[in-house]
Design an enzyme around this catalytic site. Sequence first.
Site, PDB file in Angstrom:
ATOM      1  N   CYS A  80       0.845  -1.199   0.000  1.00 19.85           N
ATOM      2  CA  CYS A  80       0.000   0.000   0.000  1.00 19.85           C
ATOM      3  C   CYS A  80       0.876   1.243   0.000  1.00 19.85           C
ATOM      4  O   CYS A  80       1.992   1.230   0.522  1.00 19.85           O
ATOM      5  CB  CYS A  80      -0.918   0.005   1.215  1.00 19.85           C
ATOM      6  SG  CYS A  80      -2.121   1.345   1.164  1.00 19.85           S
ATOM      7  N   CYS A  84      -1.762   3.883   7.189  1.00 11.97           N
ATOM      8  CA  CYS A  84      -2.759   4.092   8.241  1.00 11.97           C
ATOM      9  C   CYS A  84      -2.329   3.356   9.507  1.00 11.97           C
ATOM     10  O   CYS A  84      -1.968   2.175   9.459  1.00 11.97           O
ATOM     11  CB  CYS A  84      -4.119   3.578   7.788  1.00 11.97           C
ATOM     12  SG  CYS A  84      -4.625   4.294   6.223  1.00 11.97           S
ATOM     13  N   CYS A  87      -4.135   0.008  10.283  1.00 12.76           N
ATOM     14  CA  CYS A  87      -4.298  -0.927   9.160  1.00 12.76           C
ATOM     15  C   CYS A  87      -4.307  -2.373   9.674  1.00 12.76           C
ATOM     16  O   CYS A  87      -3.438  -2.767  10.439  1.00 12.76           O
ATOM     17  CB  CYS A  87      -3.146  -0.750   8.177  1.00 12.76           C
ATOM     18  SG  CYS A  87      -3.273  -1.857   6.759  1.00 12.76           S
TER      19      CYS A  87
END
Length: 358
Positions: A80, A84, A87
């Site tokens: 990715c 985040c 995540c």
Amino acid sequence: MGMLVPTALAGKMLSAFRPSLGSLWGSLASLLFWLRAALWWPAEEKGCKQVAGEPQGSPEAKGEDSTVPTSVNYHFTRQCNYKCGFCFHTAKTSFVLPLEEAKKGLLLLKQAGMEKINFSGGEPFLQDRGEYLGKLVKFCKVELGLPSVSIVSNGSLIREKWFKDYGDYLDILAISCDSFNEHVNVLIGRGQGKKNHVEKLQKLNEWCKQYKVAFKINSVINRFNVDEDMREHIKALNPVRWKVFQCLLIEGENCGEDALREAERFVISEEEFEAFLERHKEVPCLVPESNQKMKDSYLILDEYMRFLNCTQGRKEPSKSILDVGVEQAIKFSGFDEKMFLKRGGKYVWSKEDMKLDW
Ligand code: SF4
């Protein structure tokens, strides 16, 4: 080897591909693909023990207790471009199956009763600039004839060209957005220098309208956005669904020793989650999902096409469906079909059936 196709099977395949949705060419392509698969692939490799042409996962074929993979989430990549903090599907490998292998697995799932596929990650548009994903989306709609094909993405890498090339084959695009305050997005880890997550969300909403793809928003409610009021923003975007998740801890992913994230500081209580829902209850498209509902009610396939069992609070993989077939692998999925139905997992998921004002 299944060298001969029984008449009953041929009849079923023909009726399955009657041109209800697509063009005549789409139906012919589907039929040819199925015939090729039935003629070339050994029964063991397909995980097909029955010969009469019933999908291997159908209750008739497997007995009442068998799990049918009606709706599958295929996380084909863990890579990715965002970071985040909470995540729960992190970049523990960089593996992605070769395209043809992935298609083979998707065919097995279709034969086992799959009606909806959702592609997710990681960030699914990262691989081959979205081409890998586009080819799988088209394959699932045109060749497998699935009623619903969807994607969950952070949206940052999607270009208009992708909609031009593949928008026809996609039913639903879900974009993750946890805040309409860019500063909060950066705090959460959804930021990339000068790119503005909220502006991109608005652009994607426009493209979805233009290319006739249903637009959905996913939000994870956590310590940083739990007090936010998103009502006006969501109403203005008017998605078909706004899925609101409670931040979830998964050992080995976002908590515990071997995890790539430490999400404890993002966690909120049940009461805080309820208060967020109460504040937003006037938003008609809101679909809430607490940790309780979320944990075991998704069929998750990882990058090796292994079902991930989350019942013990961490993701334990089954064997790959490419090695042992769907029927064997799904026994280890920990999937709670009752919870799947209770959380409204089965809904109007084909864009043809949605009353949308394009
Ligand atoms: S965008 Fe999704 S996959 Fe990427 S880091 Fe964030 S939660 Fe994880």
